[in-house]
Scaffold this motif. Sequence first.
Motif, PDB file in Angstrom:
ATOM      1  N   LEU A 199     -31.544  24.923 -46.508  1.00 29.31           N
ATOM      2  CA  LEU A 199     -32.471  25.015 -45.377  1.00 29.31           C
ATOM      3  C   LEU A 199     -33.747  25.723 -45.826  1.00 29.31           C
ATOM      4  CD1 LEU A 199     -30.038  26.217 -42.536  1.00 29.31           C
ATOM      5  CD2 LEU A 199     -31.244  24.028 -42.612  1.00 29.31           C
ATOM      6  N   PRO A 200     -34.878  25.481 -45.151  1.00 29.88           N
ATOM      7  CA  PRO A 200     -36.112  26.211 -45.463  1.00 29.88           C
ATOM      8  C   PRO A 200     -35.955  27.711 -45.165  1.00 29.88           C
ATOM      9  CG  PRO A 200     -36.528  24.433 -43.884  1.00 29.88           C
ATOM     10  CD  PRO A 200     -35.053  24.490 -44.084  1.00 29.88           C
ATOM     11  N   ALA A 201     -36.724  28.537 -45.862  1.00 30.17           N
ATOM     12  CA  ALA A 201     -36.584  29.991 -45.732  1.00 30.17           C
ATOM     13  C   ALA A 201     -36.774  30.455 -44.294  1.00 30.17           C
ATOM     14  CB  ALA A 201     -37.573  30.696 -46.659  1.00 30.17           C
ATOM     15  N   ALA A 202     -37.707  29.830 -43.567  1.00 35.49           N
ATOM     16  CA  ALA A 202     -37.975  30.264 -42.189  1.00 35.49           C
ATOM     17  C   ALA A 202     -36.733  30.086 -41.310  1.00 35.49           C
ATOM     18  CB  ALA A 202     -39.140  29.465 -41.605  1.00 35.49           C
ATOM     19  N   GLN A 203     -35.913  29.066 -41.601  1.00 36.71           N
ATOM     20  CA  GLN A 203     -34.675  28.871 -40.840  1.00 36.71           C
ATOM     21  C   GLN A 203     -33.582  29.814 -41.339  1.00 36.71           C
ATOM     22  OE1 GLN A 203     -33.361  24.917 -40.025  1.00 36.71           O
ATOM     23  NE2 GLN A 203     -35.416  24.150 -39.636  1.00 36.71           N
ATOM     24  N   ARG A 204     -33.538  30.001 -42.662  1.00 35.28           N
ATOM     25  CA  ARG A 204     -32.504  30.908 -43.207  1.00 35.28           C
ATOM     26  C   ARG A 204     -32.661  32.322 -42.669  1.00 35.28           C
ATOM     27  NH1 ARG A 204     -33.706  31.056 -48.718  1.00 35.28           N
ATOM     28  NH2 ARG A 204     -35.096  29.262 -48.778  1.00 35.28           N
ATOM     29  N   GLU A 205     -33.899  32.729 -42.377  1.00 33.25           N
ATOM     30  CA  GLU A 205     -34.153  34.067 -41.824  1.00 33.25           C
ATOM     31  C   GLU A 205     -33.455  34.257 -40.476  1.00 33.25           C
ATOM     32  OE1 GLU A 205     -35.647  36.705 -42.902  1.00 33.25           O
ATOM     33  OE2 GLU A 205     -37.120  36.149 -44.436  1.00 33.25           O
ATOM     34  N   LEU A 206     -33.146  33.161 -39.791  1.00 30.15           N
ATOM     35  CA  LEU A 206     -32.532  33.233 -38.463  1.00 30.15           C
ATOM     36  C   LEU A 206     -31.012  33.137 -38.526  1.00 30.15           C
ATOM     37  CD1 LEU A 206     -35.110  30.987 -36.572  1.00 30.15           C
ATOM     38  CD2 LEU A 206     -34.984  33.481 -36.594  1.00 30.15           C
ATOM     39  N   GLY A 207     -30.474  33.142 -39.730  1.00 29.20           N
ATOM     40  CA  GLY A 207     -29.018  33.129 -39.887  1.00 29.20           C
ATOM     41  C   GLY A 207     -28.409  31.840 -39.358  1.00 29.20           C
ATOM     42  N   ALA A 208     -27.316  31.983 -38.617  1.00 27.19           N
ATOM     43  CA  ALA A 208     -26.568  30.815 -38.144  1.00 27.19           C
ATOM     44  C   ALA A 208     -27.239  30.104 -36.974  1.00 27.19           C
ATOM     45  CB  ALA A 208     -25.161  31.249 -37.730  1.00 27.19           C
ATOM     46  N   LEU A 209     -28.251  30.724 -36.360  1.00 29.71           N
ATOM     47  CA  LEU A 209     -28.832  30.149 -35.133  1.00 29.71           C
ATOM     48  C   LEU A 209     -29.324  28.707 -35.314  1.00 29.71           C
ATOM     49  CD1 LEU A 209     -29.666  30.454 -32.185  1.00 29.71           C
ATOM     50  CD2 LEU A 209     -31.720  31.650 -32.941  1.00 29.71           C
ATOM     51  N   PRO A 210     -30.124  28.390 -36.354  1.00 28.32           N
ATOM     52  CA  PRO A 210     -30.581  26.999 -36.487  1.00 28.32           C
ATOM     53  C   PRO A 210     -29.437  26.015 -36.723  1.00 28.32           C
ATOM     54  CG  PRO A 210     -31.688  28.436 -38.100  1.00 28.32           C
ATOM     55  CD  PRO A 210     -30.665  29.267 -37.395  1.00 28.32           C
ATOM     56  N   VAL A 211     -28.366  26.476 -37.348  1.00 22.96           N
ATOM     57  CA  VAL A 211     -27.218  25.595 -37.597  1.00 22.96           C
ATOM     58  C   VAL A 211     -26.504  25.280 -36.281  1.00 22.96           C
ATOM     59  CG1 VAL A 211     -25.070  25.307 -38.891  1.00 22.96           C
ATOM     60  CG2 VAL A 211     -26.983  26.583 -39.911  1.00 22.96           C
ATOM     61  N   ILE A 212     -26.322  26.304 -35.439  1.00 20.31           N
ATOM     62  CA  ILE A 212     -25.705  26.087 -34.125  1.00 20.31           C
ATOM     63  C   ILE A 212     -26.564  25.126 -33.301  1.00 20.31           C
ATOM     64  CG2 ILE A 212     -24.991  27.226 -31.978  1.00 20.31           C
ATOM     65  CD1 ILE A 212     -23.243  27.887 -34.444  1.00 20.31           C
ATOM     66  N   GLU A 213     -27.877  25.280 -33.409  1.00 23.58           N
ATOM     67  CA  GLU A 213     -28.776  24.374 -32.670  1.00 23.58           C
ATOM     68  C   GLU A 213     -28.643  22.938 -33.167  1.00 23.58           C
ATOM     69  OE1 GLU A 213     -32.403  27.352 -31.361  1.00 23.58           O
ATOM     70  OE2 GLU A 213     -32.376  26.620 -33.424  1.00 23.58           O
ATOM     71  N   MET A 214     -28.559  22.754 -34.488  1.00 21.61           N
ATOM     72  CA  MET A 214     -28.383  21.399 -35.045  1.00 21.61           C
ATOM     73  C   MET A 214     -27.103  20.765 -34.531  1.00 21.61           C
ATOM     74  SD  MET A 214     -29.310  21.892 -39.038  1.00 21.61           S
ATOM     75  CE  MET A 214     -30.819  22.679 -39.527  1.00 21.61           C
ATOM     76  N   LEU A 215     -26.013  21.534 -34.578  1.00 20.59           N
ATOM     77  CA  LEU A 215     -24.725  21.005 -34.134  1.00 20.59           C
ATOM     78  C   LEU A 215     -24.769  20.668 -32.642  1.00 20.59           C
ATOM     79  CD1 LEU A 215     -22.316  23.376 -36.118  1.00 20.59           C
ATOM     80  CD2 LEU A 215     -22.855  20.984 -36.625  1.00 20.59           C
ATOM     81  N   ALA A 216     -25.475  21.512 -31.866  1.00 18.23           N
ATOM     82  CA  ALA A 216     -25.579  21.252 -30.425  1.00 18.23           C
ATOM     83  C   ALA A 216     -26.367  19.976 -30.148  1.00 18.23           C
ATOM     84  CB  ALA A 216     -26.233  22.443 -29.722  1.00 18.23           C
ATOM     85  N   ARG A 217     -27.296  19.626 -31.062  1.00 13.21           N
ATOM     86  CA  ARG A 217     -28.048  18.369 -30.912  1.00 13.21           C
ATOM     87  C   ARG A 217     -27.249  17.173 -31.413  1.00 13.21           C
ATOM     88  NH1 ARG A 217     -32.543  21.621 -32.954  1.00 13.21           N
ATOM     89  NH2 ARG A 217     -32.178  20.768 -35.040  1.00 13.21           N
ATOM     90  N   GLY A 218     -26.058  17.409 -31.921  1.00 11.31           N
ATOM     91  CA  GLY A 218     -25.232  16.318 -32.426  1.00 11.31           C
ATOM     92  C   GLY A 218     -25.504  15.964 -33.864  1.00 11.31           C
ATOM     93  N   GLU A 219     -26.300  16.789 -34.548  1.00 11.19           N
ATOM     94  CA  GLU A 219     -26.615  16.519 -35.953  1.00 11.19           C
ATOM     95  C   GLU A 219     -25.487  17.023 -36.847  1.00 11.19           C
ATOM     96  OE1 GLU A 219     -30.421  18.292 -36.786  1.00 11.19           O
ATOM     97  OE2 GLU A 219     -31.302  17.445 -34.957  1.00 11.19           O
TER      98      GLU A 219
ATOM     99  N   ALA B 125     -16.007  23.894 -23.236  1.00 14.32           N
ATOM    100  CA  ALA B 125     -16.687  22.877 -24.040  1.00 14.32           C
ATOM    101  C   ALA B 125     -18.083  23.347 -24.464  1.00 14.32           C
ATOM    102  CB  ALA B 125     -16.787  21.576 -23.254  1.00 14.32           C
ATOM    103  N   HIS B 126     -18.564  24.429 -23.859  1.00 13.93           N
ATOM    104  CA  HIS B 126     -19.879  24.974 -24.217  1.00 13.93           C
ATOM    105  C   HIS B 126     -19.774  26.138 -25.212  1.00 13.93           C
ATOM    106  CE1 HIS B 126     -22.321  22.786 -21.139  1.00 13.93           C
ATOM    107  NE2 HIS B 126     -21.106  22.651 -20.596  1.00 13.93           N
ATOM    108  N   VAL B 127     -18.549  26.509 -25.570  1.00 12.09           N
ATOM    109  CA  VAL B 127     -18.337  27.616 -26.523  1.00 12.09           C
ATOM    110  C   VAL B 127     -18.300  27.045 -27.933  1.00 12.09           C
ATOM    111  CG1 VAL B 127     -16.717  29.403 -27.289  1.00 12.09           C
ATOM    112  CG2 VAL B 127     -17.071  29.001 -24.835  1.00 12.09           C
ATOM    113  N   TRP B 128     -19.260  27.459 -28.782  1.00 16.91           N
ATOM    114  CA  TRP B 128     -19.184  27.030 -30.185  1.00 16.91           C
ATOM    115  C   TRP B 128     -18.129  27.839 -30.926  1.00 16.91           C
ATOM    116  CZ3 TRP B 128     -19.360  29.029 -35.043  1.00 16.91           C
ATOM    117  CH2 TRP B 128     -19.313  28.080 -36.074  1.00 16.91           C
ATOM    118  N   GLY B 129     -18.139  29.153 -30.662  1.00 13.09           N
ATOM    119  CA  GLY B 129     -17.187  29.999 -31.377  1.00 13.09           C
ATOM    120  C   GLY B 129     -17.365  31.454 -31.006  1.00 13.09           C
ATOM    121  N   TYR B 130     -17.024  32.301 -31.966  1.00 16.36           N
ATOM    122  CA  TYR B 130     -16.901  33.734 -31.668  1.00 16.36           C
ATOM    123  C   TYR B 130     -17.411  34.585 -32.830  1.00 16.36           C
ATOM    124  CZ  TYR B 130     -13.701  31.820 -28.201  1.00 16.36           C
ATOM    125  OH  TYR B 130     -13.165  31.090 -27.174  1.00 16.36           O
ATOM    126  N   THR B 131     -17.747  35.829 -32.500  1.00 18.77           N
ATOM    127  CA  THR B 131     -17.976  36.846 -33.515  1.00 18.77           C
ATOM    128  C   THR B 131     -17.533  38.187 -32.916  1.00 18.77           C
ATOM    129  OG1 THR B 131     -19.548  37.709 -35.164  1.00 18.77           O
ATOM    130  CG2 THR B 131     -20.390  37.397 -32.920  1.00 18.77           C
TER     131      THR B 131
END
Length: 290
Positions: free
Chosen positions: A29-49, A159-165
């Motif tokens: 991923l680009p550095a600007a996305q990596r700075e946000l940790g898992a957030l951009p990945v959760i967003e991608m998965l939520a978009r069905g990507e 169905a709206h829960v991706w997971g936990y921490t």
Amino acid sequence: MKIVAFRHNGQPGVGLVSADLRAVQPFDLPAAQRELGALPVIEMLARGEALPALLASVDLAGVQIIAPIPKPRRNIFCVGKNYFAHAREFAGSGFDSSAKAGEDIPPDPIYFTKVPESVVGPGAAIEMPAASDAIDYEAELTVIIGRGGKGIAAKDAMAHVWGYTIINDVTARDWQSRHKQWLLGKSFDTFCPMGPWLVSADECDGTKTGVRCYVNGEERQNASTTDLIFGIPKLIETLSAGITLYPGDIIATGTPVGVGIGFKPPKYLKSGDVVRVEIDGIGTLENPVK
Ligand code: MG
């Protein structure tokens, strides 16, 4: 899957933790996305990507693990007094300004928030503030929203829960009591240790999960989410009734019995302490107090 955020050779990274917990495969991923940790990945998965492409594995012991969502897009949603035994403990502590006399168990979920800048990662110091000497720990199972929405019914909520921490909802008890609301005393800098990673919902059952907390190795909290007053579906239904939820939103579900003010005299945190939170299916979050 487990998604971990980290720093390695001065660079931000985010990737998948291996099944043996010894390695991380970074996402490309680009550095600007990596700075946000898992957030951009959760967003991608939520978009069905699909998940981003993976780079070569790195030894997990050779990276610095940081909070999985180090810069939440907005405040962390938190639930107060959400375990039966803790609600009684808090009502009897003299610090509870949220209830009518004699009302130990809240009839509806109590929500408050912590500011995003209070988040720190595993191993980072919980800084003792000059403004309070009544600092307490709260071990909490924390929900990460996947697909967003508004007006989510309890029956559809999981169905709206991706997971936990894990979150340690560190609290200045005197500020929580004196100011008649909880934002100030729960949002001091460093008062939101989070981690060690996000775990997808298929690997953790939030309905019957063990939650434990140790201070300097002494067991303080040891409970199950079966003692929750309001379960995750009800919490999501209540929160989303008026507020649109987004992918990556964070909901700390409350802490069980055994916080410092439950002891007589109270067992507040002090510099030099180490707080360790363990949640079954997720892992361990440990932070020193400085
Ligand atoms: Mg709490």
